[in-house]
Design a protein around this motif. Structure first.
Motif, mmCIF file in Angstrom:
data_model
loop_
_atom_site.group_PDB
_atom_site.id
_atom_site.type_symbol
_atom_site.label_atom_id
_atom_site.label_comp_id
_atom_site.label_asym_id
_atom_site.label_seq_id
_atom_site.Cartn_x
_atom_site.Cartn_y
_atom_site.Cartn_z
ATOM 1 N N ARG A 6 0.850 -1.183 0.000
ATOM 2 C CA ARG A 6 0.000 0.000 0.000
ATOM 3 C C ARG A 6 0.891 1.239 0.000
ATOM 4 N NH1 ARG A 6 -4.315 -0.152 4.332
ATOM 5 N NH2 ARG A 6 -2.491 -0.490 5.622
ATOM 6 N N THR A 7 0.670 2.110 -0.956
ATOM 7 C CA THR A 7 1.373 3.386 -1.004
ATOM 8 C C THR A 7 0.458 4.406 -1.658
ATOM 9 O OG1 THR A 7 3.316 4.577 -1.783
ATOM 10 C CG2 THR A 7 2.557 2.783 -3.158
ATOM 11 N N GLY A 8 0.417 5.590 -1.101
ATOM 12 C CA GLY A 8 -0.432 6.639 -1.650
ATOM 13 C C GLY A 8 -1.911 6.346 -1.534
ATOM 14 N N GLY A 9 -2.314 5.507 -0.574
ATOM 15 C CA GLY A 9 -3.720 5.184 -0.399
ATOM 16 C C GLY A 9 -4.241 4.144 -1.367
ATOM 17 N N LYS A 10 -3.361 3.566 -2.181
ATOM 18 C CA LYS A 10 -3.768 2.542 -3.142
ATOM 19 C C LYS A 10 -2.959 1.283 -2.899
ATOM 20 C CE LYS A 10 -4.683 6.066 -6.596
ATOM 21 N NZ LYS A 10 -3.982 7.205 -6.022
ATOM 22 N N GLN A 11 -3.464 0.159 -3.407
ATOM 23 C CA GLN A 11 -2.799 -1.126 -3.224
ATOM 24 C C GLN A 11 -2.336 -1.644 -4.578
ATOM 25 O OE1 GLN A 11 -5.569 -3.686 -1.222
ATOM 26 N NE2 GLN A 11 -5.852 -2.253 0.471
ATOM 27 N N TYR A 12 -1.131 -2.242 -4.578
ATOM 28 C CA TYR A 12 -0.530 -2.741 -5.802
ATOM 29 C C TYR A 12 -0.021 -4.154 -5.570
ATOM 30 C CZ TYR A 12 -0.419 2.243 -6.850
ATOM 31 O OH TYR A 12 -0.762 3.553 -7.046
ATOM 32 N N ARG A 13 -0.255 -5.043 -6.540
ATOM 33 C CA ARG A 13 0.308 -6.402 -6.501
ATOM 34 C C ARG A 13 1.612 -6.347 -7.283
ATOM 35 N NH1 ARG A 13 0.887 -11.283 -9.135
ATOM 36 N NH2 ARG A 13 0.334 -13.129 -7.913
ATOM 37 N N VAL A 14 2.713 -6.697 -6.608
ATOM 38 C CA VAL A 14 4.031 -6.565 -7.230
ATOM 39 C C VAL A 14 4.805 -7.869 -7.108
ATOM 40 C CG1 VAL A 14 4.172 -4.091 -6.809
ATOM 41 C CG2 VAL A 14 5.077 -5.659 -5.112
ATOM 42 N N ALA A 15 5.737 -8.038 -8.013
ATOM 43 C CA ALA A 15 6.688 -9.146 -7.983
ATOM 44 C C ALA A 15 8.027 -8.572 -8.436
ATOM 45 C CB ALA A 15 6.247 -10.277 -8.904
ATOM 46 N N ILE A 20 5.812 -0.283 -11.797
ATOM 47 C CA ILE A 20 4.508 0.242 -11.412
ATOM 48 C C ILE A 20 4.567 1.764 -11.386
ATOM 49 C CG2 ILE A 20 3.793 -1.791 -10.111
ATOM 50 C CD1 ILE A 20 4.523 -0.297 -7.545
ATOM 51 N N VAL A 21 3.407 2.384 -11.559
ATOM 52 C CA VAL A 21 3.271 3.837 -11.500
ATOM 53 C C VAL A 21 2.458 4.152 -10.254
ATOM 54 C CG1 VAL A 21 2.379 5.882 -12.662
ATOM 55 C CG2 VAL A 21 3.354 4.019 -14.001
ATOM 56 N N THR A 54 9.612 -6.262 3.708
ATOM 57 C CA THR A 54 9.670 -5.015 2.945
ATOM 58 C C THR A 54 9.840 -5.329 1.467
ATOM 59 O OG1 THR A 54 12.053 -4.838 3.216
ATOM 60 C CG2 THR A 54 10.692 -3.703 4.839
ATOM 61 N N VAL A 55 9.513 -4.340 0.651
ATOM 62 C CA VAL A 55 9.678 -4.457 -0.795
ATOM 63 C C VAL A 55 10.687 -3.396 -1.218
ATOM 64 C CG1 VAL A 55 8.538 -4.224 -3.020
ATOM 65 C CG2 VAL A 55 7.356 -5.347 -1.135
ATOM 66 N N ALA A 56 11.790 -3.825 -1.823
ATOM 67 C CA ALA A 56 12.814 -2.905 -2.291
ATOM 68 C C ALA A 56 12.484 -2.489 -3.721
ATOM 69 C CB ALA A 56 14.185 -3.571 -2.245
ATOM 70 N N ALA A 57 12.574 -1.173 -3.974
ATOM 71 C CA ALA A 57 12.252 -0.646 -5.300
ATOM 72 C C ALA A 57 13.267 0.418 -5.685
ATOM 73 C CB ALA A 57 10.849 -0.063 -5.316
ATOM 74 N N ARG A 93 10.618 0.477 -10.260
ATOM 75 C CA ARG A 93 10.954 -0.897 -10.660
ATOM 76 C C ARG A 93 11.166 -1.677 -9.375
ATOM 77 N NH1 ARG A 93 15.571 -0.412 -13.318
ATOM 78 N NH2 ARG A 93 14.588 -0.237 -15.352
ATOM 79 N N ILE A 94 10.456 -2.778 -9.210
ATOM 80 C CA ILE A 94 10.563 -3.601 -8.008
ATOM 81 C C ILE A 94 11.831 -4.433 -8.118
ATOM 82 C CG2 ILE A 94 9.436 -5.322 -6.567
ATOM 83 C CD1 ILE A 94 7.975 -2.618 -6.761
ATOM 84 N N VAL A 95 12.742 -4.240 -7.156
ATOM 85 C CA VAL A 95 14.019 -4.938 -7.161
ATOM 86 C C VAL A 95 13.878 -6.290 -6.480
ATOM 87 C CG1 VAL A 95 16.402 -4.849 -6.369
ATOM 88 C CG2 VAL A 95 15.296 -2.787 -7.214
ATOM 89 N N GLY A 96 13.217 -6.327 -5.327
ATOM 90 C CA GLY A 96 13.080 -7.589 -4.624
ATOM 91 C C GLY A 96 12.093 -7.492 -3.489
ATOM 92 N N ILE A 97 11.654 -8.656 -3.051
ATOM 93 C CA ILE A 97 10.746 -8.768 -1.915
ATOM 94 C C ILE A 97 11.463 -9.608 -0.885
ATOM 95 C CG2 ILE A 97 8.511 -9.597 -1.125
ATOM 96 C CD1 ILE A 97 7.588 -9.364 -4.078
ATOM 97 N N GLY A 98 11.623 -9.069 0.308
ATOM 98 C CA GLY A 98 12.358 -9.832 1.315
ATOM 99 C C GLY A 98 12.192 -9.272 2.688
ATOM 100 N N GLY A 99 12.751 -9.997 3.646
ATOM 101 C CA GLY A 99 12.684 -9.589 5.035
ATOM 102 C C GLY A 99 13.642 -8.462 5.333
ATOM 103 N N HIS A 100 13.382 -7.780 6.393
ATOM 104 C CA HIS A 100 14.229 -6.677 6.832
ATOM 105 C C HIS A 100 15.284 -7.233 7.770
ATOM 106 C CE1 HIS A 100 15.211 -2.526 7.505
ATOM 107 N NE2 HIS A 100 15.196 -2.724 8.806
#
Length: 116
Positions: A6-15, A20-21, A54-57, A93-100
């Motif tokens: 969730r960012t900017g009040g909207k939800q996005y499905r990412v991999a 994404i914009v 967290t999602v790294a972008a 651009r989504i770089v990765g999805i991983g733990g903090h």
């Protein structure tokens, strides 16, 4: 692996590797950011815990959307107002999805395991 953020009040499905914009996020093109508000994460049909995830972008560009014309008119009162608006966007651009901090990190670069 995918995540719903969730960012900017909207939800996005990412991999990993997705572009994404989203609404404007402060930062220069080329800088890295982390999206910490992860709502759901999973791999295929099984879900993972989102604690500390967290999602790294990477910011690709700061851009503007198309112009929206706002026109107001009241009949028979000689009232007309014309206004335009261009929403500011950030392209990520989504770089990765991983733990903090030492969790599993999957990115587009590590699609194949390294040969030893």
């Amino acid at each position: 692996m995918f995540a719903i953020v969730r960012t900017g009040g909207k939800q996005y499905r990412v991999a990993a590797g997705d572009k994404i914009v989203v609404d404007k996020i402060d930062g220069e093109a080329g800088s890295s950011i982390e999206l910490g508000d992860v709502l759901l994460a999973g791999d295929g049909s099984e879900l993972r815990s989102t604690d500390g995830l967290t999602v790294a972008a990477e910011i690709i560009a700061q851009a503007k959307g198309e112009k929206v014309i706002v026109f107001k008119k009241r009949r028979r009162h000689n009232y007309r107002r014309r206004n335009g608006h261009r929403q500011r966007h950030t392209i990520l651009r989504i770089v990765g999805i991983g733990g903090h901090g030492g969790g599993e990190q999957r990115s587009a670069d590590t699609a194949e395991p390294a040969q030893a």
